[in-house]
Design a protein around this motif. Structure first.
Motif, mmCIF file in Angstrom:
data_model
loop_
_atom_site.group_PDB
_atom_site.id
_atom_site.type_symbol
_atom_site.label_atom_id
_atom_site.label_comp_id
_atom_site.label_asym_id
_atom_site.label_seq_id
_atom_site.Cartn_x
_atom_site.Cartn_y
_atom_site.Cartn_z
ATOM 1 N N GLY A 1 41.672 5.966 7.989
ATOM 2 C CA GLY A 1 42.432 5.292 9.038
ATOM 3 C C GLY A 1 41.686 5.196 10.351
ATOM 4 O O GLY A 1 42.296 5.099 11.416
ATOM 5 N N VAL A 2 40.347 5.198 10.285
ATOM 6 C CA VAL A 2 39.519 5.197 11.494
ATOM 7 C C VAL A 2 38.996 3.790 11.769
ATOM 8 O O VAL A 2 38.357 3.179 10.910
ATOM 9 N N GLU A 3 39.264 3.288 12.949
ATOM 10 C CA GLU A 3 38.715 1.996 13.348
ATOM 11 C C GLU A 3 37.243 2.154 13.693
ATOM 12 O O GLU A 3 36.831 3.187 14.229
ATOM 13 N N PHE A 4 36.456 1.144 13.392
ATOM 14 C CA PHE A 4 35.019 1.225 13.688
ATOM 15 C C PHE A 4 34.492 -0.135 14.108
ATOM 16 O O PHE A 4 35.088 -1.172 13.817
ATOM 17 N N LYS B 1 45.438 -1.585 3.075
ATOM 18 C CA LYS B 1 45.071 -2.406 4.227
ATOM 19 C C LYS B 1 43.621 -2.871 4.123
ATOM 20 O O LYS B 1 43.294 -4.027 4.429
ATOM 21 N N PHE B 2 42.746 -1.975 3.683
ATOM 22 C CA PHE B 2 41.318 -2.307 3.575
ATOM 23 C C PHE B 2 41.067 -3.347 2.486
ATOM 24 O O PHE B 2 40.099 -4.120 2.569
ATOM 25 N N LEU B 3 41.924 -3.359 1.472
ATOM 26 C CA LEU B 3 41.759 -4.309 0.370
ATOM 27 C C LEU B 3 42.329 -5.687 0.684
ATOM 28 O O LEU B 3 42.098 -6.633 -0.070
ATOM 29 N N GLU B 4 43.042 -5.799 1.792
ATOM 30 C CA GLU B 4 43.633 -7.077 2.153
ATOM 31 C C GLU B 4 42.606 -8.014 2.774
ATOM 32 O O GLU B 4 41.623 -7.566 3.380
ATOM 33 N N PRO B 5 42.794 -9.324 2.622
ATOM 34 C CA PRO B 5 41.885 -10.288 3.260
ATOM 35 C C PRO B 5 41.829 -10.077 4.769
ATOM 36 O O PRO B 5 42.826 -9.721 5.399
ATOM 37 N N GLY B 6 40.652 -10.265 5.344
ATOM 38 C CA GLY B 6 40.497 -10.119 6.787
ATOM 39 C C GLY B 6 40.069 -8.740 7.230
ATOM 40 O O GLY B 6 39.822 -8.523 8.419
ATOM 41 N N ARG C 1 47.392 3.829 -8.211
ATOM 42 C CA ARG C 1 47.857 4.825 -7.228
ATOM 43 C C ARG C 1 47.026 4.778 -5.955
ATOM 44 O O ARG C 1 47.572 4.736 -4.844
ATOM 45 N N ILE C 2 45.714 4.837 -6.104
ATOM 46 C CA ILE C 2 44.850 4.911 -4.926
ATOM 47 C C ILE C 2 44.895 3.603 -4.147
ATOM 48 O O ILE C 2 44.871 3.593 -2.910
ATOM 49 N N SER C 3 44.996 2.496 -4.852
ATOM 50 C CA SER C 3 45.059 1.187 -4.181
ATOM 51 C C SER C 3 46.325 1.028 -3.352
ATOM 52 O O SER C 3 46.362 0.201 -2.423
ATOM 53 N N SER C 4 47.355 1.792 -3.682
ATOM 54 C CA SER C 4 48.627 1.670 -2.959
ATOM 55 C C SER C 4 48.716 2.590 -1.743
ATOM 56 O O SER C 4 49.677 2.500 -0.980
ATOM 57 N N ILE C 5 47.741 3.468 -1.555
ATOM 58 C CA ILE C 5 47.721 4.296 -0.348
ATOM 59 C C ILE C 5 47.588 3.361 0.860
ATOM 60 O O ILE C 5 46.729 2.475 0.856
ATOM 61 N N PRO C 6 48.411 3.514 1.890
ATOM 62 C CA PRO C 6 48.460 2.527 2.972
ATOM 63 C C PRO C 6 47.116 2.141 3.575
ATOM 64 O O PRO C 6 46.849 0.950 3.786
ATOM 65 N N THR C 7 46.268 3.115 3.876
ATOM 66 C CA THR C 7 44.982 2.779 4.497
ATOM 67 C C THR C 7 44.079 2.008 3.534
ATOM 68 O O THR C 7 43.345 1.099 3.938
#
Length: 285
Positions: A83-86, A252-257, A243-249
């Motif tokens: 959950g770290v922005e970079f 989010k990373f797997l979503e477009p953009g 399971r791991i793909s559904s973890i919120p962070t």
């Protein structure tokens, strides 16, 4: 003090950094908050004298690499999982790379390089280990950390067959694709299938999300890009992936953009070759 001693007592001052204000006191004075000016001067004094280093950790990590996956992609994955922005600075010219070299930022004259917590870190494994430990993704004890290292090492071996793929000739790519799928389905995926079945938990190590889980999901998705049904016959890994793909962070990373990078294309390969003067043929394993 005893009479005759060569030591004398001197007045002293102490500074205590609380969560709210810097507090100052002496033996004969009451506690009082320092003014902003006094506080800044005191912190400067502590930072510039003696052997102790007062380190202020602030700002987002900054990643120096190409605008593509390569060895930086696992670092992006782990930061995103935590959950770290970079921020990122993409190398596009030889001059950018030489500036980093001449400035002493690249200890071993290589990227990836990550600026984090006042450090300029190189070596992918060291960077990943630091991030995992900092953000509690490295197990709860030495034994769990050893297991995480072992599983990450195995996944690294599999990823090694994929990392070189974009730089191969068309003929070698066809051969390497078969090698990747064969290695995944005969060596690595069966091992992780057994680990998950024997462990009986949702995660690879203990019962908590770790670097090992992030790394394995990244590898699974990379292999699926070569063969979409590669997980057939691996029910534990199929469930793990969901399971791991559904973890919120992660979701989010797997979503477009997001800052996740796409499959490397010819532009990425040409940029890497130009910046690194990589004028030689890469052969399949």
């Amino acid at each position: 003090m005893q009479r005759g001693s060569h030591f004398t007592m001197r007045p002293y001052r102490c500074f205590i950094l609380t969560r709210i204000r810097l507090i100052y006191f002496t033996p004969k004075k009451k506690w009082r908050p320092l003014s902003r000016h006094e506080g800044q001067n005191s912190l400067t004094h502590l930072n510039s004298h003696g052997n102790r280093k007062f380190e202020v950790m602030a700002g987002k990590p900054k990643l120096y690499y190409f605008d593509g996956r390569g060895k930086m992609e696992s670092i992006r994955w782990l930061l995103a999982a935590a959950g770290v922005e970079f921020e990122e600075e993409f190398l596009e010219t030889r001059e950018q790379y030489e500036k980093l070299l001449q400035g002493g930022s690249l200890l071993f004259q290589q990227v990836p390089m990550v600026e984090i917590d006042g450090m300029k870190m190189v070596q992918t494994r060291a960077i990943l280990s630091y991030i995992a430990a900092k953000y509690k993704l490295y197990g709860k004890d030495l034994m769990e950390r050893a297991l995480i290292d072992m599983y990450v090492g195995g996944t690294d071996d599999l990823m090694g067959f994929i990392l070189m793929f974009p730089f191969l000739s068309a003929e070698d790519k066809e051969k390497q694709c078969a090698v990747i799928v064969q290695k995944a389905t005969s060596r690595y995926f069966p091992a992780y299938e057994k680990v998950l079945k024997d462990h009986g938990q949702d995660f690879l190590v203990g019962n908590s999300f770790s670097w090992a889980d992030v790394h394995l999901l990244e590898a699974i998705l990379m292999v699926e890009e070569k063969k979409s049904d590669v997980l057939l016959g691996f029910p534990q890994l199929q469930a793990f992936k969901a399971r791991i793909s559904s973890i919120p962070t992660i979701k989010k990373f797997l979503e477009p953009g997001s800052q996740r990078k796409p499959v490397p294309d010819d532009k990425y390969v040409e940029t890497v070759r130009r910046v690194l003067h990589m004028y030689y043929d890469v052969k399949a394993n």
